[in-house]
Scaffold this motif. Structure first.
Motif, mmCIF file in Angstrom:
data_model
loop_
_atom_site.group_PDB
_atom_site.id
_atom_site.type_symbol
_atom_site.label_atom_id
_atom_site.label_comp_id
_atom_site.label_asym_id
_atom_site.label_seq_id
_atom_site.Cartn_x
_atom_site.Cartn_y
_atom_site.Cartn_z
ATOM 1 N N ALA A 95 8.625 -20.762 -46.810
ATOM 2 C CA ALA A 95 9.173 -20.002 -47.938
ATOM 3 C C ALA A 95 10.366 -20.717 -48.547
ATOM 4 C CB ALA A 95 9.564 -18.598 -47.479
ATOM 5 N N ALA A 96 11.239 -21.255 -47.694
ATOM 6 C CA ALA A 96 12.406 -21.982 -48.197
ATOM 7 C C ALA A 96 11.981 -23.224 -48.969
ATOM 8 C CB ALA A 96 13.319 -22.366 -47.032
ATOM 9 N N ALA A 97 10.960 -23.904 -48.479
ATOM 10 C CA ALA A 97 10.466 -25.100 -49.171
ATOM 11 C C ALA A 97 9.914 -24.740 -50.540
ATOM 12 C CB ALA A 97 9.404 -25.789 -48.323
ATOM 13 N N ASP A 98 9.176 -23.637 -50.623
ATOM 14 C CA ASP A 98 8.621 -23.204 -51.911
ATOM 15 C C ASP A 98 9.733 -22.814 -52.882
ATOM 16 O OD1 ASP A 98 6.042 -23.636 -51.080
ATOM 17 O OD2 ASP A 98 5.651 -21.549 -50.535
ATOM 18 N N GLU A 99 10.701 -22.051 -52.392
ATOM 19 C CA GLU A 99 11.779 -21.586 -53.264
ATOM 20 C C GLU A 99 12.617 -22.747 -53.796
ATOM 21 O OE1 GLU A 99 13.944 -18.794 -50.928
ATOM 22 O OE2 GLU A 99 12.247 -17.415 -50.748
ATOM 23 N N ALA A 100 12.823 -23.758 -52.962
ATOM 24 C CA ALA A 100 13.637 -24.903 -53.365
ATOM 25 C C ALA A 100 12.842 -25.930 -54.155
ATOM 26 C CB ALA A 100 14.246 -25.565 -52.130
#
Length: 284
Positions: free
Chosen positions: A89-94
């Protein structure tokens, strides 16, 4: 172009090594480092809130150090989630171009070393760098494992798009697994016939490898291709050692349905046994 790196940390020694490697990469590429820590959301709220607060404080301190002392661009985020889901999720958001993970705790045990690594590999849409060794300098030599399939081609294209090959000597290798050799031996043919079969297999693979390399448009001045006989994982490891490669680049297929339980066995073997860092490109 490598613009943004997600660095997943659990504040362990393994994560400290990962941070050192990320700094080396960021200095070379100008990429932003996004630190992420995932707190297990299955624990009671009275424990979850303090854990989130402590993680934010630690990440804030690390990000400040990266900005003020290292001159790098750095931000951070804390997730309350399943660990692998939080990282993804963090990778997608960033909108990260690269996910960096540390060495799995249990490399020596089980069919796939590291549940978090396996799950991130299954769900990731971006390349994953697994830092297995303590960094001492920027990468100088790399080995790209080619298997004439979509995963291998995707790995090469991903490395090209990130600029990985811009600063590296590259050895592109293909492992020839002479599958018919066992049948020949059971048929009691002579060693000369077996040697001839192995030579034919190697020469055919070498020609195909040359075509693949030319089609990918890799920088010829810093690239050479080799073909070796043997099972894939063992041969890749041997070639990386012989070539002095600090980074091995390979693709792995993300399977559908029930088969998603398992990721490529070669990738699992490499994560368990490699003494080099791995850049793995998942392909759906």
């Amino acid at each position: 172009m490598l613009r943004r790196i997600i660095l997943a940390t659990d504040f362990s020694t393994r994560s400290d090594r990962l941070l050192l490697r990320s700094k080396l990469i960021a200095r070379e590429t100008g990429a932003e480092i996004v630190l992420v820590h995932v707190v297990d959301d299955q624990q009671p709220e009275r424990l979850l809130a303090p854990a989130m607060m402590e993680a934010r404080a630690l990440l804030c301190e690390t990000a400040n150090t990266l900005r003020e002392e290292d001159g790098l661009t750095a931000t951070f985020t804390v997730k309350a989630s399943d660990i692998s889901a939080g990282i993804l999720a963090a990778a997608d958001e960033a909108e990260a171009d690269l996910i960096m993970l540390g060495s799995p705790r249990n490399r020596a045990f089980g069919t796939f070393p590291g549940r978090t690594v396996e799950r991130v590999l299954r769900g990731a849409a971006k390349p994953i760098l697994i830092a297995l060794t303590p960094p001492t300098a920027p990468y100088g030599r790399s080995l790209l494992a080619m298997d004439f399939d979509d995963a291998s081609q995707a790995a090469a294209r991903a490395a090209l798009s990130l600029g990985i090959f811009d600063r590296l000597q590259v050895t592109i290798m293909h492992a020839v697994d002479p599958v018919a050799e066992g049948h020949l031996r059971r048929s009691l043919v002579g060693e000369d016939a077996i040697a001839s079969y192995r030579t034919d297999q190697r020469e055919s693979a070498s020609l195909q490898l040359k075509e693949e390399v030319e089609g990918l448009g890799l920088p010829s001045a810093s690239t050479r291709a080799v073909t070796m006989i043997g099972s894939p994982a063992r041969t890749i490891l041997e070639a990386a050692k012989a070539e002095g490669a600090e980074l091995v680049i390979m693709g792995t297929s993300q399977r559908k349905g029930l088969a998603r339980i398992l990721i490529g066995s070669v990738a699992a073997d490499m994560i368990r046994d490699s003494e080099r860092d791995l850049l793995i490109v998942p392909v759906d």
